[in-house]
Design a protein around this motif. Structure first.
Motif, PDB file in Angstrom:
ATOM      1  N   ILE A  10    -130.394 -25.364 -53.315  1.00 31.16           N
ATOM      2  CA  ILE A  10    -131.017 -24.129 -52.831  1.00 31.16           C
ATOM      3  C   ILE A  10    -131.529 -23.389 -54.058  1.00 31.16           C
ATOM      4  CG2 ILE A  10    -130.683 -21.949 -51.607  1.00 31.16           C
ATOM      5  CD1 ILE A  10    -128.725 -23.302 -49.790  1.00 31.16           C
ATOM      6  N   ASP A  12    -133.125 -20.417 -56.383  1.00 32.74           N
ATOM      7  CA  ASP A  12    -132.726 -19.015 -56.487  1.00 32.74           C
ATOM      8  C   ASP A  12    -133.956 -18.119 -56.519  1.00 32.74           C
ATOM      9  OD1 ASP A  12    -131.107 -16.816 -56.706  1.00 32.74           O
ATOM     10  OD2 ASP A  12    -130.952 -16.973 -58.895  1.00 32.74           O
ATOM     11  N   PRO A  14    -135.329 -14.515 -55.942  1.00 30.45           N
ATOM     12  CA  PRO A  14    -134.765 -13.169 -55.818  1.00 30.45           C
ATOM     13  C   PRO A  14    -135.041 -12.573 -54.439  1.00 30.45           C
ATOM     14  CG  PRO A  14    -135.963 -13.384 -57.882  1.00 30.45           C
ATOM     15  CD  PRO A  14    -136.228 -14.635 -57.100  1.00 30.45           C
ATOM     16  N   ARG A  16    -134.178 -13.392 -51.624  1.00 31.05           N
ATOM     17  CA  ARG A  16    -134.221 -14.284 -50.463  1.00 31.05           C
ATOM     18  C   ARG A  16    -132.774 -14.613 -50.090  1.00 31.05           C
ATOM     19  NH1 ARG A  16    -137.576 -19.709 -50.920  1.00 31.05           N
ATOM     20  NH2 ARG A  16    -139.330 -18.307 -50.596  1.00 31.05           N
ATOM     21  N   GLY A  18    -131.277 -16.911 -48.129  1.00 32.58           N
ATOM     22  CA  GLY A  18    -130.736 -18.278 -48.193  1.00 32.58           C
ATOM     23  C   GLY A  18    -131.839 -19.268 -48.412  1.00 32.58           C
ATOM     24  N   THR A  44    -140.682 -21.568 -58.713  1.00 32.47           N
ATOM     25  CA  THR A  44    -139.223 -21.493 -58.883  1.00 32.47           C
ATOM     26  C   THR A  44    -138.609 -22.882 -58.695  1.00 32.47           C
ATOM     27  OG1 THR A  44    -139.313 -19.257 -57.995  1.00 32.47           O
ATOM     28  CG2 THR A  44    -137.145 -20.301 -58.064  1.00 32.47           C
ATOM     29  N   THR A  48    -136.729 -25.076 -61.500  1.00 29.55           N
ATOM     30  CA  THR A  48    -135.347 -25.503 -61.220  1.00 29.55           C
ATOM     31  C   THR A  48    -135.224 -27.013 -61.464  1.00 29.55           C
ATOM     32  OG1 THR A  48    -135.233 -23.770 -59.551  1.00 29.55           O
ATOM     33  CG2 THR A  48    -133.505 -25.454 -59.484  1.00 29.55           C
ATOM     34  N   HIS A  53    -134.419 -23.065 -64.736  1.00 26.91           N
ATOM     35  CA  HIS A  53    -134.034 -21.982 -63.834  1.00 26.91           C
ATOM     36  C   HIS A  53    -132.808 -22.490 -63.069  1.00 26.91           C
ATOM     37  CE1 HIS A  53    -135.478 -18.383 -61.498  1.00 26.91           C
ATOM     38  NE2 HIS A  53    -134.624 -18.890 -60.633  1.00 26.91           N
ATOM     39  N   PRO A  55    -130.163 -23.213 -60.249  1.00 28.22           N
ATOM     40  CA  PRO A  55    -130.203 -23.158 -58.781  1.00 28.22           C
ATOM     41  C   PRO A  55    -129.206 -22.142 -58.258  1.00 28.22           C
ATOM     42  CG  PRO A  55    -129.198 -25.224 -59.533  1.00 28.22           C
ATOM     43  CD  PRO A  55    -129.557 -24.437 -60.756  1.00 28.22           C
ATOM     44  N   ARG A  56    -129.448 -21.666 -57.043  1.00 26.80           N
ATOM     45  CA  ARG A  56    -128.426 -20.813 -56.432  1.00 26.80           C
ATOM     46  C   ARG A  56    -127.216 -21.671 -56.086  1.00 26.80           C
ATOM     47  NH1 ARG A  56    -130.538 -16.712 -52.171  1.00 26.80           N
ATOM     48  NH2 ARG A  56    -131.517 -15.966 -54.078  1.00 26.80           N
ATOM     49  N   SER A  57    -127.476 -22.869 -55.575  1.00 27.68           N
ATOM     50  CA  SER A  57    -126.380 -23.816 -55.329  1.00 27.68           C
ATOM     51  C   SER A  57    -126.963 -25.221 -55.292  1.00 27.68           C
ATOM     52  CB  SER A  57    -125.667 -23.490 -54.012  1.00 27.68           C
ATOM     53  OG  SER A  57    -126.589 -23.541 -52.947  1.00 27.68           O
TER      54      SER A  57
END
Ligand SMILES: Nc1ncnc2c1ncn2[C@@H]1O[C@H](COP(=O)(O)OP(=O)(O)OP(=O)(O)O)[C@@H](O)[C@H]1O
Length: 256
Positions: A10, A12, A14, A16, A18, A44, A48, A53, A55-57
């Protein structure tokens, strides 16, 4: 072995909430186009995938190794990025800039050798900027700069190209030449992932497509299953007419 894979990634973006976990597998020889409206997260995602950058996960794997565990130099020997925006940090000529593509292969104070120069000069020739080799990059036009940026990645000779709108600023001839170069790289066994705004270039040159929606939803797969007019109309909130030219669909925005 895949060139690049993502596990429940997922990105990242900003503000957002999910997003859909991305489980992509990019194989050697494939050309992927990433499509989506402004702000959907294409840049993004590309950053990533390049390890620039976080990742969020989830995770990114480069040649079956977790990207975050690899040294930057090792990554740079395998993965090349054509950025959407570039700043000239210091004055450099076109040839000096292309030679930066060899830095991942040189030790810190090692000078470039004949082979490095030969690769850089061949790349400048391929991108039709060899005649500009001694010019400062800061004096070039937008399209010339874009071609120098692509020549630098060609000099780097990565297994994986991550290109953010590589046809930006290019005239029609050079757009076509750059897309042909990407296809040629893939035909040699490399993999290419490109963010594109031009559906028609994607339809003609990409074999796989990832559609990114502004809410983080996504779908991906072989080109013909993704370039469905109704799906594209909803992605871009734009009515489209489709005609076939030279064996590929051509999408034209229509009024209303
Ligand atoms: N540093 C930041 N602070 C706040 N928001 C950001 C930041 N960086 C990016 N964003 C937002 O994240 C979203 C995704 O940006 P991104 O550049 O990945 O989109 P994109 O799909 O490449 O867009 P475009 O087609 O316009 O190039 C955008 O809404 C952008 O405004």
């Amino acid at each position: 072995m895949s060139v690049l894979a993502t596990r429940d990634l997922i990105i990242d973006v900003p503000e957002r909430a999910g997003g859909m976990p991305l489980n992509l597998v990019i194989e050697p020889g494939q050309v992927w186009g990433v499509l989506g409206p402004n702000g959907a997260g294409k840049t993004t995602l590309l950053h990533t995938l390049a390890g620039l950058h976080a990742p969020r996960s989830g995770s990114v794997q480069l040649n079956d190794s977790v990207l975050g565990h690899l040294r930057r130099r090792h990554i740079a020997q395998r993965l090349g990025v054509v950025f959407q925006d570039r700043q000239d940090g210091f004055p450099a000529t076109v040839l000096e800039t292309a030679l930066i593509g060899r830095h991942p292969y040189l030790s810190p104070w090692q000078m470039e050798g004949a082979d490095d120069y030969a690769r850089a000069e061949a790349a400048l020739e391929r991108l039709d900027v060899a005649h500009l080799r001694d010019r400062l990059v800061s004096t070039l036009s937008g399209g010339e700069r874009q071609r120098v940026a692509i020549a630098t990645v060609l000099t780097q000779a990565p297994n994986l190209w991550l290109a953010d709108e590589p046809t930006n600023h290019l005239d029609l001839h050079h757009q076509s030449a750059v897309m042909a170069l990407m296809a040629e790289q893939a035909a040699k066994g490399q993999a290419v992932i490109m963010c594109l705004h031009d559906l028609n270039l994607a339809a003609r040159w990409c074999d796989h497509i990832l559609l990114l929606y502004p809410n983080g939803e996504a779908c991906w797969g072989p080109r013909d299953s993704m370039l469905v007019p109704s799906a594209l109309e909803s992605l871009y909130r734009q009515k489209l007419a489709v005609v076939e030219v030279d064996g590929a669909p051509v999408f034209v925005p229509i009024k209303g």
